[in-house]
Design an enzyme around this catalytic site. Structure first.
Site, PDB file in Angstrom:
ATOM      1  N   GLY A 244       0.822  -1.200   0.000  1.00  0.00           N
ATOM      2  CA  GLY A 244       0.000   0.000   0.000  1.00  0.00           C
ATOM      3  C   GLY A 244       0.854   1.248   0.000  1.00  0.00           C
ATOM      4  O   GLY A 244       2.009   1.235  -0.445  1.00  0.00           O
ATOM      5  N   SER A 245       0.306   2.314   0.519  1.00  0.00           N
ATOM      6  CA  SER A 245       0.996   3.596   0.470  1.00  0.00           C
ATOM      7  C   SER A 245       2.172   3.632   1.446  1.00  0.00           C
ATOM      8  O   SER A 245       2.179   2.935   2.461  1.00  0.00           O
ATOM      9  CB  SER A 245       0.029   4.732   0.800  1.00  0.00           C
ATOM     10  OG  SER A 245      -0.291   4.728   2.181  1.00  0.00           O
ATOM     11  N   THR A 246       3.130   4.483   1.138  1.00  0.00           N
ATOM     12  CA  THR A 246       4.295   4.642   2.009  1.00  0.00           C
ATOM     13  C   THR A 246       3.889   5.209   3.363  1.00  0.00           C
ATOM     14  O   THR A 246       4.433   4.812   4.400  1.00  0.00           O
ATOM     15  CB  THR A 246       5.334   5.545   1.327  1.00  0.00           C
ATOM     16  OG1 THR A 246       5.841   4.861   0.168  1.00  0.00           O
ATOM     17  CG2 THR A 246       6.497   5.851   2.251  1.00  0.00           C
ATOM     18  N   GLY A 249       2.607   2.418   5.328  1.00  0.00           N
ATOM     19  CA  GLY A 249       3.734   1.535   5.616  1.00  0.00           C
ATOM     20  C   GLY A 249       4.578   2.030   6.776  1.00  0.00           C
ATOM     21  O   GLY A 249       5.024   1.245   7.621  1.00  0.00           O
ATOM     22  N   GLU A 266       5.711  -3.493   0.699  1.00  0.00           N
ATOM     23  CA  GLU A 266       5.810  -3.123  -0.715  1.00  0.00           C
ATOM     24  C   GLU A 266       4.989  -1.854  -0.863  1.00  0.00           C
ATOM     25  O   GLU A 266       3.759  -1.885  -0.790  1.00  0.00           O
ATOM     26  CB  GLU A 266       5.277  -4.263  -1.593  1.00  0.00           C
ATOM     27  CG  GLU A 266       5.716  -4.164  -3.044  1.00  0.00           C
ATOM     28  CD  GLU A 266       4.822  -3.240  -3.858  1.00  0.00           C
ATOM     29  OE1 GLU A 266       5.277  -2.106  -4.158  1.00  0.00           O
ATOM     30  OE2 GLU A 266       3.702  -3.624  -4.181  1.00  0.00           O
ATOM     31  N   CYS A 300       1.687   0.771  -8.561  1.00  0.00           N
ATOM     32  CA  CYS A 300       2.856   1.338  -7.887  1.00  0.00           C
ATOM     33  C   CYS A 300       4.075   1.402  -8.789  1.00  0.00           C
ATOM     34  O   CYS A 300       4.964   2.220  -8.581  1.00  0.00           O
ATOM     35  CB  CYS A 300       3.165   0.540  -6.615  1.00  0.00           C
ATOM     36  SG  CYS A 300       3.380  -1.230  -6.908  1.00  0.00           S
TER      37      CYS A 300
END
Length: 492
Positions: A244-246, A249, A266, A300
């Site tokens: 997903g999104s940083t 994360g 990831e 991504c």
């Protein structure tokens, strides 16, 4: 359910009133529902029960008990691989349903959904093959002449958190290697795309009923972020793996660090494609447009920064505009279209905000920028943003839509510097008539994957990111290794 919207009258999906815990559909403790919205009609096509924190705790408890009992973990890995092949076979039998669900949930068109689902089923089988080839015990001779065994063991209960833009594919990257390694899993799906994982749960339920997978090994729940955090912080979960999104994360890593849990991430990307002056544009345009606009840019790995020299700028922009005009945009349920709407109104609004931000910072719209003239559906046209500098938000932040930034460079060193000037490092590309020269530049780009003169997508090869694009790898033997612990046993 039956819809009243004439645009989706022929599209029906079953509601999912229960949650899947330990291999069975059971009644939830939650009274909340998730509406699944078709991104073309903007109508509700199904409802799915939202899991409560108590449901997630029950799923973790079932996973913990099953792993500690050791039945699945001690099953020979070749047998586990056979079970994974059977999962692939049964998903293949439901391919028409998966294709339709992919269109409704993500907005991808018929040909793209079909290609994606077929590729994903192949990934399941690829994991099974990797499992059959893994060496679980490596005998080594020590300096003193004695023998030690280096052993791979499953790392326990895996909390698997997947996104909305490719649910079955992410299951193949995460849940399936975890199962192959012998882990028990709790699969937490996105509220935006819970139907595909429900089909996966149906298949697991069949295999549990047949005695091929023990009870407790697999749970599948759809929930919001607050409930998801309960999974991350649960001390019974040994490994948290997330796509997903940083930003999310970072949050997961911070929460997991409190108990030093293993984390695989990831995350986002802002990948650059460097077009060198000697590149053949006809070849470049065979891969670059879809490299940037695959799944309407909701990927991504999308190549959303195109780096061109000042000398060839105008030529590249003209070629890119012509190539985008060749990609039919429209009703994703029509097989003649290749690009559909974005997955949600929220996603469309986010992408449009980035386009406006780029204009306010001095960039110009060279192509697209609107909604394509559609009066419904969450559309954003394939868009080329020109006169972008790498310090702009559009160049530094992940847009997750079909928006391409054109950035000029002075020479090769400048191009590499611009490509690397990012918090991300997921993917990239280099185009040149000289493959050796392109390869040398590819080695200088700090990303997990770089394409040289093409657009290869093969997730059976290790995939993952540098920097804030993630931790760990997916695909190939490296992806399977993420779910093993290494133990050394010294023999006297």
């Amino acid at each position: 359910m039956t819809t009243t919207d004439p645009r989706t009258a022929a599209i029906t999906f079953d509601d999912r009133p229960d949650v899947f815990i330990g291999g069975k559909w059971v009644e939830s403790t939650s009274d909340e529902w998730i509406d699944v919205i078709d991104s073309w009609s903007e109508g509700v096509v199904a409802r799915v029960r939202s899991a409560s924190a108590d449901d997630v705790a029950a799923a973790v408890g079932a996973a913990r008990a099953s792993f500690d009992a050791g039945v699945w973990a001690s099953t020979p890995i070749e047998v586990r691989a056979d079970v994974i092949d059977e999962i692939a076979n049964r998903l293949d039998a439901r391919l028409p349903e998966l294709i339709q669900v992919g269109i409704a949930e993500v907005g991808v068109t018929v040909p793209v959904s079909a290609m994606t689902q077929e590729m994903t089923i192949g990934l399941f089988r690829a994991v099974a093959n990797e499992a059959r080839n893994v060496t679980l015990v490596d005998e080594r001779t020590r300096a003193d002449g004695g023998v030690s065994h280096v052993v791979k063991e499953p790392n326990g209960v895996a909390g698997v958190i997947i996104p909305w833009n490719g649910p079955i594919g992410t299951i193949a990257f995460k849940a399936i290697p975890a199962l192959a390694a012998g882990c028990s899993i709790v699969l937490k799906t996105s509220p935006e795309a819970p139907l595909s994982p429900s089909i996966f749960a149906d298949v697991i339920g069949e295999l549990v009923a047949e005695g091929r997978i023990p009870e407790g090994v697999v749970s599948v729940v759809a929930a919001d972020r607050e409930v998801s955090e309960a999974l991350v912080v649960d001390p019974r979960v040994d490994h948290v793996t997330f796509t997903g999104s940083t930003a999310v994360g970072r949050r997961i890593m911070a929460l997991a660090s409190e108990r030093v849990a293993k984390v695989s991430l990831e995350l986002g990307g802002k990948s650059a494609a460097i077009v060198l002056d000697d590149a053949d544009l006809s070849s470049v345009m065979q891969s670059l447009p879809m490299g940037g606009c695959m799944q309407s840019g909701q990927a991504c790995i999308a190549l959303t920064r195109v780096l061109v020299s000042e000398k060839r700028h105008d030529e590249v922009v003209a070629a890119y505009k012509a190539a985008l005009d060749m990609l039919p945009l429209g009703d994703p349920w029509q097989e003649t279209n290749f690009l559909g709407p974005l997955a949600s109104a929220r996603q469309r609004d986010r992408v449009e905000a980035y386009i406006e931000s780029a204009k306010s910072e001095g960039a110009t719209i060279a192509h697209g920028g609107g909604r394509g003239g559609f009066d419904h559906g969450y559309f954003v046209e394939p868009t080329i943003v020109d006169n972008v500098t790498n310090d702009m938000s559009i160049a530094q932040e992940e847009v997750f839509g079909p928006v391409i930034s054109i950035i000029t460079y002075k020479d090769e060193d400048d191009a590499v510097a611009i490509a690397n000037d990012s918090q991300y490092g997921l993917s990239g590309a280099v185009f040149s008539a000289d493959a050796e020269r392109a390869y040398e530049i590819a080695k200088r780009i700090r990303t997990g994957t770089v394409n040289v003169n093409g657009g290869v997508i093969d997730f059976t090869i290790p995939f993952g990111g540098y920097k804030q694009s993630g931790v760990g790898r997916e695909g190939g033997p490296e992806g399977l290794d993420e779910f093993f612990e290494t133990k050394t046993i010294h023999l006297s």
